[in-house]
Design a protein around this motif. Structure first.
Motif, PDB file in Angstrom:
ATOM      1  N   SER A 283       0.792   5.716   0.244  1.00 39.10           N
ATOM      2  CA  SER A 283       0.070   6.953   0.511  1.00 39.10           C
ATOM      3  C   SER A 283       1.053   8.100   0.477  1.00 39.10           C
ATOM      4  O   SER A 283       2.268   7.898   0.596  1.00 39.10           O
TER       5      SER A 283
ATOM      6  N   TYR B  55     -14.327   4.924  -2.377  1.00 44.96           N
ATOM      7  CA  TYR B  55     -14.628   4.647  -0.971  1.00 44.96           C
ATOM      8  C   TYR B  55     -14.965   5.891  -0.153  1.00 44.96           C
ATOM      9  O   TYR B  55     -15.258   5.772   1.042  1.00 44.96           O
TER      10      TYR B  55
ATOM     11  N   ALA C 259      -7.464   1.094   4.350  1.00 44.39           N
ATOM     12  CA  ALA C 259      -6.563   0.160   3.670  1.00 44.39           C
ATOM     13  C   ALA C 259      -6.365  -1.111   4.493  1.00 44.39           C
ATOM     14  O   ALA C 259      -6.360  -2.229   3.948  1.00 44.39           O
TER      15      ALA C 259
ATOM     16  N   GLU D  61      -7.091   7.044   5.796  1.00 41.29           N
ATOM     17  CA  GLU D  61      -6.659   6.299   4.610  1.00 41.29           C
ATOM     18  C   GLU D  61      -6.067   4.948   4.995  1.00 41.29           C
ATOM     19  O   GLU D  61      -6.394   3.918   4.395  1.00 41.29           O
TER      20      GLU D  61
ATOM     21  N   ALA E  80      -9.580   3.907  -4.082  1.00 43.59           N
ATOM     22  CA  ALA E  80      -8.394   3.053  -4.099  1.00 43.59           C
ATOM     23  C   ALA E  80      -7.923   2.982  -5.538  1.00 43.59           C
ATOM     24  O   ALA E  80      -8.715   2.757  -6.448  1.00 43.59           O
TER      25      ALA E  80
ATOM     26  N   PHE F 263      -3.898   4.278  -1.393  1.00 41.12           N
ATOM     27  CA  PHE F 263      -4.950   4.872  -0.566  1.00 41.12           C
ATOM     28  C   PHE F 263      -4.388   6.211  -0.126  1.00 41.12           C
ATOM     29  O   PHE F 263      -3.680   6.308   0.872  1.00 41.12           O
TER      30      PHE F 263
ATOM     31  N   VAL G 199      -1.549  -0.821  -4.547  1.00 37.18           N
ATOM     32  CA  VAL G 199      -2.710   0.069  -4.510  1.00 37.18           C
ATOM     33  C   VAL G 199      -2.404   1.314  -3.697  1.00 37.18           C
ATOM     34  O   VAL G 199      -1.687   1.259  -2.694  1.00 37.18           O
TER      35      VAL G 199
ATOM     36  N   LEU H 220     -10.804  -5.232  -4.799  1.00 37.25           N
ATOM     37  CA  LEU H 220     -10.790  -4.044  -3.959  1.00 37.25           C
ATOM     38  C   LEU H 220     -12.209  -3.514  -3.755  1.00 37.25           C
ATOM     39  O   LEU H 220     -12.615  -3.194  -2.624  1.00 37.25           O
TER      40      LEU H 220
ATOM     41  N   LEU I 209       0.832  -1.198   0.000  1.00 38.14           N
ATOM     42  CA  LEU I 209       0.000   0.000   0.000  1.00 38.14           C
ATOM     43  C   LEU I 209       0.866   1.248   0.000  1.00 38.14           C
ATOM     44  O   LEU I 209       1.938   1.266   0.603  1.00 38.14           O
TER      45      LEU I 209
ATOM     46  N   THR J 299      -5.228   1.566  -8.491  1.00 35.68           N
ATOM     47  CA  THR J 299      -4.312   0.503  -8.870  1.00 35.68           C
ATOM     48  C   THR J 299      -3.979   0.617 -10.348  1.00 35.68           C
ATOM     49  O   THR J 299      -4.738   1.220 -11.118  1.00 35.68           O
TER      50      THR J 299
END
Length: 327
Positions: free
Chosen positions: A81, A159, A107, A103, A273, A141, A139, A285, A79, A275
């Motif tokens: 960010s 989301y 996740a 976030e 999210a 977030f 991914v 997801l 993940l 990707t």
């Protein structure tokens, strides 16, 4: 589930945020917590310590089976960010090294459903996308808004709503319901932002209607903005709703007096999210996000960070995004 599946939440709307009655309850550096009211009279503690006691959920085998084999065998969800994000999105706990925020909480929940160990990395904003492009990260977030341009390279599972927030001095009595609410008002905004674009459009609309334009002010940093707000040199500050709501919660000096879709009047902006396009991850997801929405853990996370007003009712794959900017 397909990109055409109508997973939308409400259409673009300008709403008052009576749901964001926020109050400060102590110095976070003292006890590691502060409080925010997700709904009037219902306060939820915000834990800023490294011991997060995150909301968790169980693995769902049928959804986990959708994850590409290479990732399943690895056993981790990589993940990413942005390190430039602000509270309550992605930031550091009181130990200055543990990544916390709405976030990462979402996740972690998604990783729970997929039966994968979450590995969270924080990088500069541009390196979020560089890392996704190179498959270094699975991914993102990172408060990433769905845009038509980004959809060419990335797949999205939504989301959260992408909303802007009007922040005023506590008990100002102001309520922002449209362009007429800011006619003649002095409003601070960041230069070159989506917020500035909106404010300029509203000011022009006011002038066309015979109302006073907006007196737009620009400041170099947030501390100057809030000093100006406290002293009465400005009436309002227009910025991202999550950071405005969090500032109000942790200081008790301000309040959010109106929100507006980050995508404008005709489209509700959405955070997703993100990707690499064709990675095979977007379906699991979205299904994982739908699961945590349905089982209530998603709502607990948003309430925890004072962002219940940005909830969606389900996750949508690659919905209409912010339109391209015409040169």
């Amino acid at each position: 589930m397909s990109p055409s599946n109508p997973r939308r939440t409400a259409v673009a709307a300008l709403g008052l945020v009576s749901a964001l009655v926020l109050a400060a309850c102590g110095n976070p550096s003292d006890g590691g917590t502060t409080e925010a009211a997700a709904t009037e009279g219902a306060h939820a503690k915000i834990n800023l310590s490294p011991q997060q006691d995150r909301v968790t959920t169980g693995k769902v085998d049928s959804i986990a089976a959708e994850v590409p084999e290479e990732i399943r065998e690895r056993g981790t969800l990589e993940l990413v960010s942005s390190s430039g994000s602000a509270a309550p999105l992605t930031f550091y706990a009181t130990d200055n090294k543990t990544v916390i925020g709405v976030e990462s909480d979402i996740a972690y929940l998604v990783a729970d459903v997929l039966g994968l160990e979450p590995h969270v990395k924080t990088v500069s904003w541009e390196n979020v996308f560089v890392g996704l492009d190179s498959a270094k990260y699975d991914v993102g977030f990172s408060n990433i808004t769905v845009t038509e341009e980004r959809k060419e390279k990335y797949d999205f599972a939504t989301y959260r709503e992408d909303n802007l927030g009007f922040e005023a001095k506590k008990d100002s009595g102001l309520r922002i319901t449209g362009p007429e609410s800011v006619a003649g008002r002095t409003v601070a905004v960041g230069s070159g932002t989506n917020q500035e674009k909106l404010l300029i459009e509203w000011s022009e609309e006011n002038e066309k209607a015979g109302r006073e334009p907006v007196d737009i002010k620009y400041y170099q940093n947030d501390s100057d903005v809030y000093l100006a707000l406290r002293s009465g040199r400005i009436d309002l500050y227009l910025g991202p709703n999550p950071t405005a709501a969090y500032h109000a919660a942790t200081t008790g000096e301000t309040e959010v007096v109106g929100t507006y879709s980050g995508a404008g009047a005709t489209l509700q902006g959405l955070i997703a999210a993100t990707t690499k396009k064709g990675s095979g991850l977007v379906e699991p997801l979205a299904d994982a996000l739908d699961h945590i929405i349905d089982n209530g853990t998603y709502a607990k996370v948003l309430e925890r960070w004072g962002l219940a007003d940005e909830a969606v009712t389900n996750s949508e794959i690659n919905p209409p995004g912010l339109p391209r900017t015409t040169p």
